[in-house]
Design a protein around this motif. Structure first.
Motif, short mmCIF file in Angstrom:
data_model
loop_
_atom_site.label_atom_id
_atom_site.label_comp_id
_atom_site.label_asym_id
_atom_site.label_seq_id
_atom_site.Cartn_x
_atom_site.Cartn_y
_atom_site.Cartn_z
N THR A 1 -8.77 10.01 2.01
CA THR A 1 -10.07 9.76 2.73
C THR A 1 -10.42 8.38 3.17
OG1 THR A 1 -10.74 8.88 0.33
CG2 THR A 1 -11.44 11.40 0.86
N LYS A 2 -9.35 7.48 3.44
CA LYS A 2 -9.65 6.24 3.79
C LYS A 2 -9.79 6.23 5.39
CE LYS A 2 -8.40 1.56 2.68
NZ LYS A 2 -7.71 0.75 1.84
N GLN B 1 -7.57 8.49 -2.45
CA GLN B 1 -7.89 7.35 -1.51
C GLN B 1 -7.23 7.32 -0.29
OE1 GLN B 1 -7.06 3.34 -3.32
NE2 GLN B 1 -8.66 2.76 -2.28
N GLU C 1 -2.45 3.18 7.36
CA GLU C 1 -3.56 3.89 6.83
C GLU C 1 -3.70 5.35 7.15
OE1 GLU C 1 -7.09 1.87 6.97
OE2 GLU C 1 -6.47 0.46 5.32
N GLN D 1 0.69 -1.03 -0.09
CA GLN D 1 0.02 0.01 0.12
C GLN D 1 0.83 1.32 -0.03
OE1 GLN D 1 -2.80 -0.48 3.39
NE2 GLN D 1 -4.30 -0.14 1.99
#
Length: 199
Positions: free
Chosen positions: A102-103, A99, A131, A68
């Motif tokens: 806003t994750k 992404q 994240e 990621q």
């Protein structure tokens, strides 16, 4: 291309202030067909996040989290390249950064424990820590790309280096002393060759 992941690179101008630039520059091509990739394993990706104070010291990334982070790096590199070249960025790169933005909730949650009392902290599962770190990096990128310094984003001009910099001096277009020395040596060699052929 041979990987040399153990070589520490000096930070490029702007990378100490902007984690998004630091992440984009966590891979670099060096002379002689060598490459450095600071995210080439879950352990190295963990080390990178810890060294930039984006996750706690006891964090241990999984391969999924490493991938990621490397994917976000690819999106950032594409957007910084577009900015440096004064062209429109690829939609997929913008979506990759958005992404990450806003994750997760942007604000750390309010927590309580007997030792610390009330404090703010992100959720603790490793994937959520990563994240959250990626959201911070993406926020930094969005602020940099839309702020006063956006026009200072440039590529290092020392071939084959592919790092990005913030131009702090009007004439400086390389990321480190080593790259600058290579540019100057190449210019001196070209001048010498030119004078030999002219004579």
């Amino acid at each position: 291309m041979r990987s040399m992941s153990t070589i520490p690179l000096p930070p490029a101008p702007g990378a100490e202030q902007h984690t998004s630039l630091a992440l984009a520059n966590s891979t670099v091509t060096l002379p002689g067909g060598h490459a450095v990739d600071e995210l080439d394993s879950p352990e190295n990706a963990t080390r990178w996040l810890i060294s930039h104070q984006l996750v706690p010291d006891e964090t241990a990334l999984l391969a999924y989290c490493q991938n990621q982070l490397a994917t976000l790096r690819g999106s950032l590199r594409a957007i910084f390249a577009a900015q440096a070249d004064s062209r429109e960025p690829e939609l997929s790169a913008l979506e990759g950064v958005n992404q990450a933005l806003t994750k997760v909730p942007s604000a750390p949650l309010l927590r309580y424990d007997p030792q610390e009392g009330l404090h703010r902290a992100p959720q603790h599962p490793v994937t959520q820590l990563v994240e959250h770190a990626m959201a911070q990096i993406a926020e930094d990128a969005a602020s940099l790309l839309t702020g006063d310094q956006a026009g200072l984003i440039a590529r290092c001009e020392a071939t084959p280096c592919n790092r990005f910099i913030l131009r702090t001096h009007a004439r400086r277009y390389w990321c480190s002393t080593r790259c600058g020395d290579r540019v100057r040596a190449a210019r001196a060699y070209a001048r010498k060759q030119g004078s030999v052929h002219a004579g």
